[in-house]
Design a protein around this motif. Structure first.
Motif, mmCIF file in Angstrom:
data_model
loop_
_atom_site.group_PDB
_atom_site.id
_atom_site.type_symbol
_atom_site.label_atom_id
_atom_site.label_comp_id
_atom_site.label_asym_id
_atom_site.label_seq_id
_atom_site.Cartn_x
_atom_site.Cartn_y
_atom_site.Cartn_z
ATOM 1 N N LYS A 112 0.908 -1.317 -0.070
ATOM 2 C CA LYS A 112 0.176 -0.031 -0.076
ATOM 3 C C LYS A 112 0.939 1.433 0.164
ATOM 4 N N GLY A 113 0.645 2.065 -0.714
ATOM 5 C CA GLY A 113 1.315 3.312 -1.172
ATOM 6 C C GLY A 113 2.677 3.296 -1.413
ATOM 7 N N ARG A 114 3.226 1.998 -1.877
ATOM 8 C CA ARG A 114 4.541 2.030 -2.312
ATOM 9 C C ARG A 114 4.692 2.544 -3.629
ATOM 10 N N LEU A 115 5.735 3.347 -4.018
ATOM 11 C CA LEU A 115 5.721 3.907 -5.372
ATOM 12 C C LEU A 115 6.512 2.927 -6.253
ATOM 13 N N ARG A 116 6.265 2.943 -7.474
ATOM 14 C CA ARG A 116 7.072 2.266 -8.595
ATOM 15 C C ARG A 116 7.950 2.908 -9.196
ATOM 16 N N GLU A 117 8.023 4.262 -9.045
ATOM 17 C CA GLU A 117 8.894 5.245 -9.797
ATOM 18 C C GLU A 117 9.263 6.328 -8.890
ATOM 19 N N HIS A 118 10.457 6.791 -9.168
ATOM 20 C CA HIS A 118 10.870 7.814 -8.340
ATOM 21 C C HIS A 118 11.684 8.737 -9.293
ATOM 22 N N PHE A 119 12.362 9.903 -8.952
ATOM 23 C CA PHE A 119 13.396 10.598 -9.459
ATOM 24 C C PHE A 119 14.427 10.741 -8.728
ATOM 25 N N GLN A 120 15.732 10.710 -9.385
ATOM 26 C CA GLN A 120 17.109 10.189 -8.453
ATOM 27 C C GLN A 120 18.119 11.182 -9.133
ATOM 28 N N PHE A 121 18.653 12.068 -8.449
ATOM 29 C CA PHE A 121 19.840 12.831 -8.605
ATOM 30 C C PHE A 121 20.963 11.827 -8.491
ATOM 31 N N ASN A 122 21.495 11.590 -9.644
ATOM 32 C CA ASN A 122 22.929 10.836 -9.639
ATOM 33 C C ASN A 122 24.229 11.617 -10.096
ATOM 34 N N ALA A 123 25.377 11.297 -9.375
ATOM 35 C CA ALA A 123 26.246 12.252 -9.654
ATOM 36 C C ALA A 123 27.636 11.156 -9.573
ATOM 37 N N ASP A 124 28.350 11.078 -10.546
ATOM 38 C CA ASP A 124 29.444 10.188 -10.676
ATOM 39 C C ASP A 124 30.844 10.679 -11.034
ATOM 40 N N ILE A 125 31.879 10.010 -10.755
ATOM 41 C CA ILE A 125 33.190 10.495 -11.090
ATOM 42 C C ILE A 125 33.793 9.128 -11.752
ATOM 43 N N PHE A 126 34.486 9.379 -12.848
ATOM 44 C CA PHE A 126 35.264 8.216 -13.569
ATOM 45 C C PHE A 126 36.663 8.596 -13.789
ATOM 46 N N GLY A 127 37.609 7.642 -13.692
ATOM 47 C CA GLY A 127 39.065 8.071 -14.004
ATOM 48 C C GLY A 127 40.155 8.602 -12.825
ATOM 49 N N GLU A 128 39.509 8.478 -11.632
ATOM 50 C CA GLU A 128 40.142 8.799 -10.414
ATOM 51 C C GLU A 128 40.110 7.841 -9.398
ATOM 52 N N SER A 129 41.182 7.220 -9.202
ATOM 53 C CA SER A 129 41.137 5.873 -7.900
ATOM 54 C C SER A 129 41.525 6.482 -6.709
ATOM 55 N N ASP A 130 42.070 7.765 -6.508
ATOM 56 C CA ASP A 130 42.333 8.236 -5.297
ATOM 57 C C ASP A 130 41.014 8.602 -4.513
ATOM 58 N N VAL A 131 40.754 8.350 -3.200
ATOM 59 C CA VAL A 131 39.801 8.649 -2.251
ATOM 60 C C VAL A 131 39.711 10.185 -2.238
ATOM 61 N N ALA A 132 40.533 10.918 -2.829
ATOM 62 C CA ALA A 132 40.356 12.469 -2.908
ATOM 63 C C ALA A 132 38.865 12.507 -3.863
ATOM 64 N N ALA A 133 38.725 11.601 -4.746
ATOM 65 C CA ALA A 133 37.523 11.509 -5.669
ATOM 66 C C ALA A 133 36.273 11.085 -4.759
ATOM 67 N N ASP A 134 36.419 10.396 -3.900
ATOM 68 C CA ASP A 134 35.414 9.980 -3.052
ATOM 69 C C ASP A 134 35.138 11.127 -1.848
ATOM 70 N N ALA A 135 36.013 11.952 -1.532
ATOM 71 C CA ALA A 135 35.745 12.799 -0.791
ATOM 72 C C ALA A 135 34.937 14.106 -1.485
ATOM 73 N N GLU A 136 35.429 14.252 -2.726
ATOM 74 C CA GLU A 136 34.641 15.429 -3.580
ATOM 75 C C GLU A 136 33.307 15.088 -3.797
ATOM 76 N N LEU A 137 32.931 13.744 -4.050
ATOM 77 C CA LEU A 137 31.607 13.359 -4.195
ATOM 78 C C LEU A 137 30.716 13.382 -3.141
ATOM 79 N N ILE A 138 31.401 13.106 -1.923
ATOM 80 C CA ILE A 138 30.725 13.135 -0.416
ATOM 81 C C ILE A 138 30.421 14.555 -0.240
ATOM 82 N N ALA A 139 31.212 15.531 -0.543
ATOM 83 C CA ALA A 139 31.193 16.809 -0.137
ATOM 84 C C ALA A 139 29.948 17.555 -1.052
#
Lengths: 418, 418
Positions: free
Chosen positions: B120-147
């Motif tokens: 009951k009331g459970r949705l079958r669609e939603h909208f989602q903000f997706n942000a991704d970084i490719f080509g950087e293995s350093d966790v500096a990229a993880d920090a940038e994404l979390i920021a």
């Protein structure tokens, strides 16, 4: 693994391949559509991309039935990806129209889907600007809607040399149909069959058209004479006068070739075409005064009208007229980190500049100064900002080459001054 | 005729019914998401809402397979409405990554679909903000994404009193898994089975969890001790330091309860939660360094990371914290037409005010002056503008009650002065 045929991938510009589409150009178009609709006092709505199949099959005429992207879901429901927005909108308005003062002026930018027989390069989805007015039967509403269509096209830089609205009337054709049948006493045709022949007339071989028309009791010569005379009805006259008062008279002409394919149109109909005739219709719409009643099973009766304006032909036209901007990467600030001992305060600087509303990027990992500067240029940064030490920041305007220094806290202000 | 269960209609505010959603609130959220992504130098992309079924089934683990909105199309292709954006993005990046300098920072706002068993009331669609970084293995990229995730949440007015990012690591769990099995010499489990138990641990009865874990050679007490100790790995330490440098240290804590359900995560993972624990996860993401290689059948190998951030829980949270603005009708100008002889020049005035960028409405048909003024108030107009005669226009500020007169051409300027 590739995407499905007829679907588009949207990439950031510059585009990596001729086979993909520009996400930036798409957003540019959406922004213009939304801005034009809002200037005209239209408000945004949206519905589900999936609807019960019967919302479309029972309401939209034979033209649409064979082309639906429809299937049976896991709950054994017959459903379809929406091929057009109007039935969804009519459903939504019928459900809650009492809560909105009339006239209701609404717009949406849905993605629409069709499963047409595979033709090379033919798309199975597109985006469409939909604008509709509910609750006003006067043609003043038709004029308002057509003015919105004209001004939306104008907002892309297109002029009366580029496009024209061909204005027509189901009522005019209905009268022609009734008058002719009365004279010939021919029976057995339904008017929608006749309308379908008119809709395709410009793309039909004359002898073929003659044959089809005479089977319904009509002569091609009479039809062509009616079109050529192009005598505006009183309704069309009122629309022409209204648009002329706004200074938009040059953008519209009566043309009875237009009749619109869908079954549900009832009054004034119109299509936007490029003047040179190189492309398919840019947009089209008209009155559908009976659809809300049909969709709501008689519960709600509201006059209505609207148009649909797709992204694909518009993009072709804007490209052909050189009116589509380039959307390469663009950045306000690239923060240079030349001394890794200053990385922590540099991250703080990055953060503060973003807080101030600037688009900011930087090298995530240690990199040579010349590489960082090259990256700033690749990203079309307007400024570089660099911590010289913990208490001094240097701002450089990459266009004027002007430079300023100050404390890190002053960086946002230095950007506006530099 | 009603919409399909689990789908939403989006109406303009004020909402006519508790069962429908606000198109205005949706646009408010999309605008904030887009603005935050751009401040961080992310660029927009999009893919098709339909993809070949195998893009999802073979890549995303058992968790997702039973929940897909999938079907067979008219061309006998097995296809699915996208349940998440990452496989599409990995496909797109793998196809054209050579044309983009690394790191690639991209975002999208897709609508996603799941066919879960009807609740009951459970949705079958939603909208989602997706942000991704490719080509950087350093966790500096993880920090940038979390920021970016933190600053996006902050842009809605949420503070560290409202939400926290729970930071964890597949690597930390992988080590725990390997170390424990080495000690016990237990065999036969695969790590993903173990990860799935951890993922559901907070929602599982302890005796049930104990049973499942011991079947794989683990003790619940050891697992709980590992979580309680919460000793950050060197990677997590680096991320905490990086975020603290930006002034975002208060928004993040290590919490090994988080492991993320999807099979493809490989390194740092994280989820955003409301501090009071009233809602499901607000957002979640992590590293998936092997997915591009998997999707491209080995042709492209790029480290990658990203998050998904849906609209539904966010809306619930913003409402609960009273942070969602009202979006009633709003108009710059309502043009009053009190003398029908002046309708034509009034339409011209409407047009010129819209050309000047104002949102403008007026009565499409003749109406009593008091009814027109009431309509102006209903639409929350800031100004009324009225032609007194062909050469004089009167502008009235409905807030200050100030009035100005001038020639019709001066109307746009009078609005800024009044």
């Amino acid at each position: 693994m590739d995407r499905l045929p007829g679907f588009r991938d949207f990439y950031p510009e510059p585009l990596p391949h001729s086979d993909v589409w520009s996400a930036d150009a798409r957003q540019y178009i959406f922004d213009k559509w939304r801005a034009a609709a809002r200037r005209y006092g239209f408000r945004e709505y949206d519905g589900p991309p999936l609807e019960p199949l019967e919302l479309f099959t029972t309401k939209s005429g034979e033209e649409i039935v064979g082309q639906l992207y429809n299937f049976t879901d896991k709950g054994r429901r017959e459903i379809a990806l929406r091929p057009e927005m109007t039935p969804t909108l009519a459903r939504m308005v019928a459900a809650h129209e009492r809560n909105y003062k009339k006239p209701i002026k609404w717009f949406a930018i849905p993605q629409l889907f069709r499963y047409e027989r595979q033709q090379k390069g033919r798309l199975r989805e597109h985006f469409q600007f939909n604008a509709d007015i509910f609750g006003e039967s006067d043609v003043a509403a038709d004029a308002e809607l057509i003015a919105l269509l004209i001004d939306t096209l104008r907002s892309f830089g297109l002029t009366s040399k580029d496009f024209v609205i061909r204005l027509s009337s189901r009522n005019a054709w209905q009268s022609f149909y009734n008058d002719t049948l009365q004279k010939t006493a021919h029976k057995g045709a339904n008017e929608y069959e006749f309308f379908q022949i008119i809709d395709k007339l410009e793309r039909t071989d004359p002898s073929e058209a003659e044959k089809k028309l005479s089977a319904l009791g009509f002569a091609l010569a009479d039809v062509n004479a009616f079109i050529t005379a192009g005598k505006p009805t009183a309704e069309l006259e009122a629309i022409l006068t209204n648009l002329a008062a706004r200074g938009l008279g040059d953008f519209v002409k009566v043309d009875y070739h237009v009749i619109r394919g869908l079954a549900y149109y009832t009054g004034v109909v119109f299509e936007a075409f490029d003047v040179k005739g190189e492309f398919r219709a840019i947009a089209g719409g008209g009155r559908y005064d009976n659809l809300v009643k049909l969709i709501s099973a008689g519960k709600v009766n509201l006059p209505a009208l609207g148009f649909g304006f797709g992204d694909v032909v518009l993009l072709e036209l804007l490209k052909a007229r050189d009116l589509l901007p380039k959307f390469d990467a663009k950045l306000d600030v690239f923060v240079l980190i030349e001394d890794e001992n200053l990385r922590a305060p540099s991250l703080n600087l990055v953060h503060n500049l973003r807080e101030a509303g600037h688009t900011v990027d930087y090298s995530l990992t240690p990199a040579r100064p010349d590489k960082q500067f090259k990256r700033a240029q690749e990203l079309n940064a307007s400024f570089t900002v660099k911590l010289e030490n913990a208490s001094t920041v240097r701002v450089k305007n990459l266009v004027t080459r002007a430079e300023k220094t100050g404390s890190p806290d002053e960086a946002p202000r230095l950007l506006t001054d530099c």
